[in-house]
Motif scaffolding. Structure first.
Motif, mmCIF file in Angstrom:
data_model
loop_
_atom_site.group_PDB
_atom_site.id
_atom_site.type_symbol
_atom_site.label_atom_id
_atom_site.label_comp_id
_atom_site.label_asym_id
_atom_site.label_seq_id
_atom_site.Cartn_x
_atom_site.Cartn_y
_atom_site.Cartn_z
ATOM 1 N N MET A 155 -37.704 -68.310 80.758
ATOM 2 C CA MET A 155 -37.955 -67.943 82.020
ATOM 3 C C MET A 155 -37.844 -69.210 82.972
ATOM 4 O O MET A 155 -37.537 -69.307 84.167
ATOM 5 N N GLU A 156 -38.619 -70.265 82.350
ATOM 6 C CA GLU A 156 -38.671 -71.584 83.188
ATOM 7 C C GLU A 156 -37.190 -72.036 83.252
ATOM 8 O O GLU A 156 -36.739 -72.916 84.165
ATOM 9 N N GLN A 157 -36.449 -72.274 82.268
ATOM 10 C CA GLN A 157 -35.039 -72.547 82.129
ATOM 11 C C GLN A 157 -34.391 -71.832 83.503
ATOM 12 O O GLN A 157 -33.438 -72.497 84.001
ATOM 13 N N LYS A 158 -34.337 -70.705 83.272
ATOM 14 C CA LYS A 158 -33.724 -69.946 84.340
ATOM 15 C C LYS A 158 -34.131 -70.134 85.688
ATOM 16 O O LYS A 158 -33.265 -70.300 86.577
ATOM 17 N N LEU A 159 -35.393 -70.535 85.920
ATOM 18 C CA LEU A 159 -36.051 -70.829 87.233
ATOM 19 C C LEU A 159 -35.178 -72.137 87.830
ATOM 20 O O LEU A 159 -34.764 -72.313 88.743
ATOM 21 N N GLY B 264 -47.532 -73.754 89.823
ATOM 22 C CA GLY B 264 -47.934 -73.292 88.351
ATOM 23 C C GLY B 264 -46.646 -72.573 87.751
ATOM 24 O O GLY B 264 -46.992 -71.609 86.679
ATOM 25 N N LEU B 265 -45.526 -72.546 88.189
ATOM 26 C CA LEU B 265 -44.634 -71.633 87.614
ATOM 27 C C LEU B 265 -43.735 -72.549 86.632
ATOM 28 O O LEU B 265 -42.811 -71.871 85.864
ATOM 29 N N LEU B 266 -43.724 -73.995 86.681
ATOM 30 C CA LEU B 266 -42.934 -74.777 85.520
ATOM 31 C C LEU B 266 -43.973 -75.642 84.968
ATOM 32 O O LEU B 266 -45.044 -76.305 85.624
ATOM 33 N N ALA B 267 -43.756 -75.973 83.947
ATOM 34 C CA ALA B 267 -44.463 -76.795 83.012
ATOM 35 C C ALA B 267 -44.039 -78.346 83.635
ATOM 36 O O ALA B 267 -43.028 -78.509 84.417
ATOM 37 N N GLU B 268 -44.883 -79.224 83.371
ATOM 38 C CA GLU B 268 -44.949 -80.733 84.141
ATOM 39 C C GLU B 268 -43.680 -81.335 83.842
ATOM 40 O O GLU B 268 -43.134 -82.063 84.480
ATOM 41 N N GLU B 269 -43.419 -81.132 82.497
ATOM 42 C CA GLU B 269 -41.959 -81.851 82.145
ATOM 43 C C GLU B 269 -40.735 -81.559 82.915
ATOM 44 O O GLU B 269 -39.718 -82.487 83.025
ATOM 45 N N ALA B 270 -40.841 -80.284 83.830
ATOM 46 C CA ALA B 270 -39.758 -80.130 84.638
ATOM 47 C C ALA B 270 -39.330 -81.352 85.667
ATOM 48 O O ALA B 270 -38.466 -81.439 86.196
ATOM 49 N N ALA B 271 -40.568 -81.994 86.156
ATOM 50 C CA ALA B 271 -40.676 -83.026 87.022
ATOM 51 C C ALA B 271 -40.816 -84.236 86.647
ATOM 52 O O ALA B 271 -41.119 -85.189 87.345
ATOM 53 N N GLY C 15 -30.281 -82.166 80.870
ATOM 54 C CA GLY C 15 -31.044 -83.421 81.110
ATOM 55 C C GLY C 15 -32.738 -82.911 81.299
ATOM 56 O O GLY C 15 -33.606 -83.560 81.209
ATOM 57 N N ILE C 16 -32.759 -81.748 81.831
ATOM 58 C CA ILE C 16 -33.898 -81.358 82.412
ATOM 59 C C ILE C 16 -34.438 -79.775 81.757
ATOM 60 O O ILE C 16 -35.194 -79.551 80.922
ATOM 61 N N ALA C 17 -33.546 -78.729 81.861
ATOM 62 C CA ALA C 17 -33.990 -77.366 81.564
ATOM 63 C C ALA C 17 -34.174 -77.245 80.018
ATOM 64 O O ALA C 17 -35.063 -76.558 79.687
ATOM 65 N N GLU C 18 -33.123 -77.708 79.297
ATOM 66 C CA GLU C 18 -33.230 -77.322 77.967
ATOM 67 C C GLU C 18 -34.054 -78.212 77.410
ATOM 68 O O GLU C 18 -34.516 -77.757 75.964
ATOM 69 N N LYS C 19 -35.028 -78.952 77.727
ATOM 70 C CA LYS C 19 -36.203 -79.623 77.246
ATOM 71 C C LYS C 19 -37.454 -78.779 77.199
ATOM 72 O O LYS C 19 -38.299 -78.976 76.697
ATOM 73 N N LEU C 20 -37.380 -77.792 77.885
ATOM 74 C CA LEU C 20 -38.378 -76.875 78.032
ATOM 75 C C LEU C 20 -38.299 -75.567 77.075
ATOM 76 O O LEU C 20 -37.183 -75.261 76.985
ATOM 77 N N GLU C 21 -39.285 -75.232 76.440
ATOM 78 C CA GLU C 21 -39.136 -74.090 75.513
ATOM 79 C C GLU C 21 -39.149 -72.594 76.100
ATOM 80 O O GLU C 21 -38.447 -71.710 75.684
ATOM 81 N N ASP C 22 -39.591 -72.509 77.215
ATOM 82 C CA ASP C 22 -39.724 -71.123 77.845
ATOM 83 C C ASP C 22 -38.545 -70.779 78.597
ATOM 84 O O ASP C 22 -38.057 -71.680 79.597
#
Length: 287
Positions: A273-277, A233-240, A264-271
């Protein structure tokens, strides 16, 4: 399965599944991560059941629909749902044409009508993004009647024998709403998980043949860590997303892995903190 084998479409199910899957891999098609999933979906299509594919973004739902189209050699008409989807987007619209010097009103068939008449596949993507009041017009198309009275022309359309419906849904995403039970009950549902292990490795090698083994192993290890964080639950599903992983593998041919995963992965997320993780996880694998 003998009872199913009564049509040209069904006969294709008698072919070697290994041969079919290898063909799909070569064409960049869908490969099932679950035993019998691909076969069971094909059986549903042969039985003329509307198919609902449920799974996270990037799990291959659209690719699966394209692979069904390729397997049966049937063209596919796509509907991309949104809050702006209306009956005209589904069924068609009237337009004025000039013929022999006269202006005439002509009806242009939409994707639903085209697929029904021609015996093609209708693919409804992100079906739960549409307004609930829009889709009941398809109820008679999706149940045993397989017919439609076009409200714009009063034409009664009975679906071609080979007409098939495949819909995809991302559950729980922003902008989606629960499917109406009357609509959902017209489908048979299949959960579509992400690819993993040797199957994912084979697809990467096929789609990005220039990638070396060390690079692929590194990115697959990072991908596994991302999946664990999604499950926690720490990352959105799009990360995988497998789609995003493929983007990162392709980029990593020409730039450092960190930048490839960032774009390719991190910048697609809005959050943020999730990008940092994500980038912190990358640092555990890339020195």
């Amino acid at each position: 399965m003998e009872k199913l084998l009564t049509s040209e479409r069904a006969v294709r199910l008698e072919r070697s599944y290994n041969e079919e899957l290898q063909l799909l891999i070569q064409q960049g098609g869908y490969v099932s991560p679950i035993e019998h999933l691909w076969e069971d979906i094909l059986i549903g299509v042969v039985l003329k059941k509307p198919i609902l594919l449920k799974g996270p973004s990037g799990s291959g739902k659209t690719k699966l629909a394209q692979s069904i189209s390729a397997f049966f050699n049937q063209p596919m008409h796509s509907v991309n749902c949104s809050v702006d989807l209306d009956a005209e987007s589904l069924l068609g619209f009237k337009t004025i044409i000039t013929k022999e010097g006269q202006s005439l009103i002509e009806f242009i068939d939409g994707p639903v009508v085209q697929a029904m008449k021609q015996g093609h596949i209708l693919y409804i993507d992100e079906i739960n993004m549409a307004k609930p009041e829009t889709l009941p017009i398809l109820h008679s198309v999706l149940d045993h009647r397989r017919m439609l009275t076009n409200p714009f022309t009063s034409e009664v359309i009975h679906a071609h024998e080979d007409f098939a419906v495949v819909a995809a849904i991302n559950e729980g995403y922003v902008g989606t709403s629960p499917m109406n039970e009357a609509l959902k009950n017209r489908f048979i549902s299949f959960s579509i998980p992400y690819l993993a292990g040797d199957q994912l490795l084979d697809v990467i090698k096929e789609q990005v043949p220039s990638a070396n083994g060390e690079l692929i192993n590194t990115l697959m290890n990072i991908h596994d860590d991302l999946k664990k964080q999604v499950m926690n639950g720490l990352l959105a599903e799009e990360a995988a997303s497998v789609r995003s992983l493929m983007d990162a593998v392709a980029l990593a041919q020409y730039m450092p892995v960190r930048r490839a995963i960032l774009y390719g992965i991190a910048e697609k997320l809005e959050d943020k903190m999730e990008q940092k993780l994500i980038m912190e996880l990358v640092n555990t694998w890339v020195k």
